[in-house]
Design a protein around this motif. Structure first.
Motif, mmCIF file in Angstrom:
data_model
loop_
_atom_site.group_PDB
_atom_site.id
_atom_site.type_symbol
_atom_site.label_atom_id
_atom_site.label_comp_id
_atom_site.label_asym_id
_atom_site.label_seq_id
_atom_site.Cartn_x
_atom_site.Cartn_y
_atom_site.Cartn_z
ATOM 1 N N LEU A 272 -38.718 14.425 -29.884
ATOM 2 C CA LEU A 272 -37.730 14.983 -29.098
ATOM 3 C C LEU A 272 -36.722 15.940 -29.909
ATOM 4 N N THR A 273 -36.756 15.910 -31.207
ATOM 5 C CA THR A 273 -36.033 16.471 -32.110
ATOM 6 C C THR A 273 -36.972 17.585 -33.130
ATOM 7 N N CYS A 274 -38.314 17.683 -32.365
ATOM 8 C CA CYS A 274 -39.378 18.629 -33.106
ATOM 9 C C CYS A 274 -38.864 20.048 -32.487
ATOM 10 N N VAL A 275 -39.110 21.033 -33.384
ATOM 11 C CA VAL A 275 -39.190 22.290 -32.655
ATOM 12 C C VAL A 275 -40.532 22.526 -31.906
ATOM 13 N N LYS A 276 -41.389 21.992 -32.319
ATOM 14 C CA LYS A 276 -42.621 22.240 -31.344
ATOM 15 C C LYS A 276 -42.955 21.310 -30.340
ATOM 16 N N GLY A 277 -42.020 20.348 -29.954
ATOM 17 C CA GLY A 277 -42.123 19.421 -29.000
ATOM 18 C C GLY A 277 -41.174 19.645 -27.994
ATOM 19 N N VAL A 278 -41.542 19.065 -26.475
ATOM 20 C CA VAL A 278 -40.820 19.156 -25.598
ATOM 21 C C VAL A 278 -39.578 18.258 -25.839
ATOM 22 N N SER A 280 -37.968 21.412 -26.648
ATOM 23 C CA SER A 280 -37.616 22.549 -27.405
ATOM 24 C C SER A 280 -38.218 23.601 -26.582
ATOM 25 N N PRO A 281 -37.563 24.756 -26.483
ATOM 26 C CA PRO A 281 -37.936 25.964 -25.716
ATOM 27 C C PRO A 281 -39.535 26.528 -26.270
ATOM 28 N N PHE A 282 -39.621 26.267 -27.679
ATOM 29 C CA PHE A 282 -40.783 26.647 -28.343
ATOM 30 C C PHE A 282 -42.062 25.529 -28.384
ATOM 31 N N ALA A 283 -41.922 24.757 -27.557
ATOM 32 C CA ALA A 283 -42.800 23.596 -27.425
ATOM 33 C C ALA A 283 -44.267 23.935 -27.310
ATOM 34 N N THR A 284 -44.939 23.815 -28.408
ATOM 35 C CA THR A 284 -46.389 24.213 -28.548
ATOM 36 C C THR A 284 -46.958 23.158 -29.253
ATOM 37 N N CYS A 285 -46.483 21.856 -29.295
ATOM 38 C CA CYS A 285 -47.220 20.807 -30.181
ATOM 39 C C CYS A 285 -48.440 20.328 -29.336
ATOM 40 N N GLU A 286 -49.588 20.486 -30.041
ATOM 41 C CA GLU A 286 -50.826 19.945 -29.183
ATOM 42 C C GLU A 286 -51.092 18.477 -29.316
ATOM 43 N N LEU A 287 -50.587 17.913 -30.370
ATOM 44 C CA LEU A 287 -50.574 16.372 -30.305
ATOM 45 C C LEU A 287 -49.793 15.987 -29.147
ATOM 46 N N ARG A 323 -44.811 14.831 -40.124
ATOM 47 C CA ARG A 323 -45.362 15.143 -38.869
ATOM 48 C C ARG A 323 -47.039 15.681 -38.955
ATOM 49 N N CYS A 324 -47.486 15.303 -40.160
ATOM 50 C CA CYS A 324 -48.805 16.079 -40.409
ATOM 51 C C CYS A 324 -49.923 14.997 -40.040
ATOM 52 N N ILE A 325 -51.111 15.334 -39.137
ATOM 53 C CA ILE A 325 -52.259 14.418 -38.830
ATOM 54 C C ILE A 325 -53.323 14.741 -39.622
ATOM 55 N N LEU A 326 -52.996 15.589 -40.733
ATOM 56 C CA LEU A 326 -54.521 15.745 -41.791
ATOM 57 C C LEU A 326 -55.322 16.379 -41.064
ATOM 58 N N PRO A 378 -50.936 22.267 -35.502
ATOM 59 C CA PRO A 378 -50.860 21.820 -34.188
ATOM 60 C C PRO A 378 -49.724 20.746 -33.805
ATOM 61 N N THR A 379 -49.042 20.717 -35.024
ATOM 62 C CA THR A 379 -47.824 19.569 -34.620
ATOM 63 C C THR A 379 -46.623 20.244 -35.364
ATOM 64 N N GLY A 380 -45.592 19.538 -35.564
ATOM 65 C CA GLY A 380 -44.467 20.189 -36.227
ATOM 66 C C GLY A 380 -44.620 20.231 -37.812
ATOM 67 N N ALA A 381 -45.327 19.910 -38.410
ATOM 68 C CA ALA A 381 -45.469 19.582 -39.769
ATOM 69 C C ALA A 381 -45.233 20.860 -40.605
ATOM 70 N N LEU A 382 -45.872 21.987 -40.022
ATOM 71 C CA LEU A 382 -45.474 23.339 -40.611
ATOM 72 C C LEU A 382 -44.804 24.219 -39.711
ATOM 73 N N THR A 383 -43.592 24.426 -39.819
ATOM 74 C CA THR A 383 -42.903 25.385 -38.852
ATOM 75 C C THR A 383 -42.142 26.740 -39.467
ATOM 76 N N GLU A 384 -42.102 27.561 -38.743
ATOM 77 C CA GLU A 384 -41.339 28.771 -39.155
ATOM 78 C C GLU A 384 -39.752 28.408 -39.342
ATOM 79 N N LYS A 385 -39.409 28.732 -40.472
ATOM 80 C CA LYS A 385 -37.862 27.965 -40.860
ATOM 81 C C LYS A 385 -37.103 28.572 -39.781
ATOM 82 N N VAL A 386 -36.889 29.766 -39.480
ATOM 83 C CA VAL A 386 -35.912 30.253 -38.503
ATOM 84 C C VAL A 386 -35.951 29.332 -37.189
#
Ligand code: SF4
Ligand code: SF4
Ligand code: FES
Length: 403
Positions: A272-278, A280-287, A323-326, A378-386
């Motif tokens: 809920l606090t991840c920029v890639k998760g719902v 977030s308007p940028f929700a793209t988390c595949e996990l 948030r890394c799934i290796l 595919p997760t919020g482990a690596l994100t664009e800083k902005v």
């Protein structure tokens, strides 16, 4: 976005080639791909056309950001044997990138394919448009943007890629197989997961990414193949004629559920606090997408107890190993798309983590900030800083697992 269009016909391209030439096609993975004249699909298409006409294509090479000259040089070093043998390089790249390619491959014949006409952007209704044409085009600035077909007509360029001829495999290069009772055809040698996806059969997957080598780490793409024992990862299995594949039944769903629960328990997925998760308007988390689709609301497995330190040393990338799934996508992207091999795994078992350089902070490593790793994660482990910091205001202090 840099706007480029194709500048030569297929016949004009062939006039610049000799039958004995040994060709490498390279492509930038950014603007020219968006403009429809670059990317791996276009390289494969051109390869098919040239090979059908009897030319020798030694290979294709996708570069995360082609106008970063040191990345092009790294690609040449990493694929030295192929590039040393090549006599011709066909770069699918903007004219700025072409300057670097000409320097790196000063000993090769370079065939220019793209003409860069200005700067533009993307709109949902028109796609990529040209807003700020170069003075040399004679076109006026247009804040609504010129559609590329219009620009091509005005400047006597080509509106698409080399579409005059079909570069797709011939019927004898295809195999027929059955997936979930449906007969499909796929190019011989293609991996089974890519074949399913190309035929709109959505097999869940996390470590596989088009353009990267198959890795077989997540096991989410497990399928059943009639006549074979056990479950097999579709991403590491080549299609074969007559294969009878099942991608979805109660047993497969059960296995995928366990894999997803383990993935959620393996770190700290505060969705809920991840920029890639719902939400977030940028929700793209595949996990999260798969976890939601499987209706998983809690994990039977205890969460990994250790919280790993985050790395915000890079000016552009935020790395949260919790948030890394290796899945290894970032490691392969850094090696295969940027040519740098700046990322890798250290330690073993549940202590395995992705690190930069020789286990240092990102800003102390060889990172070229090409963002290839961020784009494939595919997760919020690596994100664009902005993007990461856009959600910082409402990050709670109490940590919990949330879907
Ligand atoms: S670490 Fe990421 S941003 Fe840096 S060079 Fe590698 S792929 Fe590019
Ligand atoms: S950082 Fe992202 S891409 Fe890299 S291994 Fe972890 S989840 Fe996969
Ligand atoms: S997608 Fe096949 S094992 Fe991960």
């Amino acid at each position: 976005m840099i706007i480029s269009l194709r500048s030569i016909s297929y016949d004009d391209l062939k006039k610049q080639l000799c039958p004995e030439d040994k060709i490498v096609i390279l492509s930038c993975d950014t603007c020219v791909k968006a403009c429809g004249i670059g990317g791996s699909a276009r390289m494969k298409q051109l390869t098919g056309m040239l090979q059908a006409d009897g030319y020798t294509v030694l290979g294709i090479d996708l570069i995360s950001i082609g106008c970063t000259m040191n990345l092009v040089a790294h690609h040449r070093d990493n694929r030295k044997e192929v590039y040393d043998e090549a006599t011709v390089v066909i770069p699918l790249i903007c004219e700025d990138g072409l300057v670097g390619v000409r320097k790196v491959f000063a000993d090769k014949k370079i065939i220019q394919v793209a003409k860069t006409v200005g700067i533009g952007n993307f709109t949902m209704d028109k796609g990529v448009v040209l807003t700020h044409p170069f003075e040399s085009t004679g076109l006026a600035q247009n804040d609504d943007g010129y559609p590329l077909a219009e620009v091509a007509k005005a400047l006597q360029l080509f509106p698409g890629f080399f579409d005059e001829k079909d570069g797709s495999p011939s019927a004898d290069q295809m195999v027929k197989l059955t997936v979930d009772g449906k007969e499909i055809a796929a190019p011989a040698g293609q991996n089974l997961l890519a074949a399913c996806l190309a035929n709109s059969i959505d097999v869940p997957h996390l470590c596989f990414q088009e353009d990267l080598s198959a890795y077989g780490a997540c096991r989410l793409c497990l399928v059943k193949i009639k006549g074979r024992k056990g479950l097999v990862p579709a991403c590491c299995t080549h299609v074969e004629a007559g294969m009878d594949v099942c991608t979805d039944d109660a047993e497969l769903q059960h296995c995928r559920r366990i894999i997803l629960e383990l993935a959620m328990a393996s770190g700290h997925h505060d969705c809920l606090t991840c920029v890639k998760g719902v939400p977030s308007p940028f929700a793209t988390c595949e996990l999260q997408k798969y976890v939601r689709a499987a209706d998983i609301t809690e994990s039977r497995f205890a969460s990994f107890p250790v919280k790993l330190p985050e790395d915000d040393s890079s000016p552009v990338i935020f790395h949260d190993p919790n948030r890394c799934i290796l899945c290894g996508r970032c490691v392969r992207a850094c090696q295969e798309l940027s040519g740098l091999s700046n990322l890798g795994f250290v330690n073993r078992g549940d202590r395995t983590v992705v690190v930069a350089g020789l286990n240092t902070e990102m800003n102390q490593s060889d990172c070229a900030a090409c963002m290839a790793c961020v784009n494939v994660c595919p997760t919020g482990a690596l994100t664009e800083k902005v993007v990461y910091f856009s959600g910082k205001d409402w990050t709670p202090s109490r940590k919990f697992m949330s879907l």
